[in-house]
Scaffold this motif. Structure first.
Motif, short mmCIF file in Angstrom:
data_model
loop_
_atom_site.label_atom_id
_atom_site.label_comp_id
_atom_site.label_asym_id
_atom_site.label_seq_id
_atom_site.Cartn_x
_atom_site.Cartn_y
_atom_site.Cartn_z
N PHE A 14 -23.28 59.56 -28.69
CA PHE A 14 -21.97 58.96 -28.43
C PHE A 14 -21.20 59.80 -27.41
N ALA A 15 -21.21 61.10 -27.56
CA ALA A 15 -20.49 61.99 -26.63
C ALA A 15 -20.98 61.79 -25.20
N ALA A 16 -22.27 61.50 -25.04
CA ALA A 16 -22.83 61.29 -23.70
C ALA A 16 -22.28 60.02 -23.03
N THR A 17 -21.68 59.11 -23.80
CA THR A 17 -21.13 57.87 -23.23
C THR A 17 -19.66 58.01 -22.83
N LEU A 18 -19.06 59.15 -23.16
CA LEU A 18 -17.62 59.34 -22.95
C LEU A 18 -17.31 59.77 -21.54
N PRO A 19 -16.15 59.39 -21.00
CA PRO A 19 -15.09 58.61 -21.63
C PRO A 19 -15.44 57.13 -21.65
N VAL A 20 -14.93 56.44 -22.65
CA VAL A 20 -15.17 55.00 -22.79
C VAL A 20 -13.98 54.37 -23.53
N THR A 21 -13.61 53.18 -23.10
CA THR A 21 -12.60 52.40 -23.81
C THR A 21 -13.32 51.35 -24.62
N LEU A 22 -13.03 51.32 -25.92
CA LEU A 22 -13.72 50.41 -26.84
C LEU A 22 -12.70 49.56 -27.60
N PRO A 23 -13.07 48.32 -27.91
CA PRO A 23 -12.21 47.48 -28.75
C PRO A 23 -12.43 47.81 -30.23
N TRP A 24 -11.38 48.12 -30.94
CA TRP A 24 -11.44 48.46 -32.36
C TRP A 24 -10.69 47.41 -33.15
N PHE A 25 -11.16 47.11 -34.36
CA PHE A 25 -10.43 46.18 -35.23
C PHE A 25 -10.27 46.79 -36.61
N ARG A 26 -9.12 46.48 -37.20
CA ARG A 26 -8.82 46.97 -38.55
C ARG A 26 -9.66 46.17 -39.54
N ASN A 27 -10.22 46.86 -40.52
CA ASN A 27 -11.01 46.21 -41.56
C ASN A 27 -10.50 46.62 -42.93
N ALA A 28 -10.07 45.64 -43.70
CA ALA A 28 -9.67 45.83 -45.11
C ALA A 28 -8.55 46.85 -45.30
N ASP A 96 -6.00 44.67 -33.80
CA ASP A 96 -7.02 44.86 -32.76
C ASP A 96 -6.41 45.71 -31.67
N VAL A 97 -7.14 46.74 -31.26
CA VAL A 97 -6.59 47.66 -30.28
C VAL A 97 -7.74 48.24 -29.44
N ASP A 98 -7.50 48.38 -28.15
CA ASP A 98 -8.45 49.08 -27.29
C ASP A 98 -8.07 50.55 -27.30
N MET A 99 -9.06 51.42 -27.55
CA MET A 99 -8.79 52.86 -27.58
C MET A 99 -9.70 53.55 -26.58
N LEU A 100 -9.12 54.43 -25.79
CA LEU A 100 -9.87 55.29 -24.90
C LEU A 100 -10.35 56.49 -25.71
N VAL A 101 -11.63 56.73 -25.70
CA VAL A 101 -12.22 57.87 -26.38
C VAL A 101 -12.76 58.79 -25.30
N GLU A 102 -12.29 60.03 -25.31
CA GLU A 102 -12.69 60.97 -24.27
C GLU A 102 -12.83 62.37 -24.84
N LEU A 103 -13.60 63.18 -24.15
CA LEU A 103 -13.73 64.59 -24.52
C LEU A 103 -12.50 65.31 -24.00
N GLY A 104 -12.07 66.30 -24.74
CA GLY A 104 -10.88 66.99 -24.25
C GLY A 104 -10.58 68.25 -24.96
#
Length: 104
Positions: A14-28, A96-104
Motif C-alpha cells: 500500500f505504501a508503494a502506491t502513495l500518494p493516492v486519493t481514494l473514495p471512502w464510505f462509512r459502514n455501520a 462518502d468522502v475522498d481522502m488523500l493518503v500520503e507519506l509524511g
C-alpha cells in the motif's frame, strides 16, 4: 489525520502506491472502507482482535478499513497500522468522502 503503517507486506504494498486519493464510505457507524483497484500481497498473519484506530486490509474484497469505534472481530483481516491522531474526527466526516493518503 495521522497514522502509521507497520512492516507487513500488505502495508508495504500500500505504501508503494502513495500518494493516492481514494473514495471512502462509512459502514455501520464504526468504520470507513475503501475498495482498492487491485489486490495487495496478503501473507497474513490474519488478525481478529480489532480495536478503534486500527487500519486493516480485508482481502476478500481487496479493501482497506479504518476502524474508529468498537466492533466485533473478523477472521480475515490483516493489520496494516493505526491512526495515531484523535479518532473523533471521523464522527464529523460525510458518509462518502475522498481522502488523500500520503507519506509524511
Amino acid at each position: 489525520m495521522t497514522g502509521t503503517l507497520n512492516d507487513t507486506q500488505v502495508a508495504q504494498d500500500f505504501a508503494a502506491t502513495l500518494p493516492v486519493t481514494l473514495p471512502w464510505f462509512r459502514n455501520a457507524g464504526i468504520e470507513y472502507i475503501t475498495e482498492l483497484p487491485a489486490p495487495l500481497t496478503e501473507t497474513g498473519p490474519f488478525y481478529t482482535d480489532v480495536q478503534p484506530g486500527d487500519i486493516v486490509y480485508y482481502n476478500p474484497l481487496d479493501s482497506i478499513t479504518i476502524i474508529y469505534e468498537e466492533t466485533s472481530s473478523v477472521p480475515t483481516l490483516t493489520e496494516m497500522g493505526e491512526i495515531t491522531s484523535d479518532l473523533s474526527v471521523f464522527e464529523d466526516l460525510p458518509e462518502d468522502v475522498d481522502m488523500l493518503v500520503e507519506l509524511g
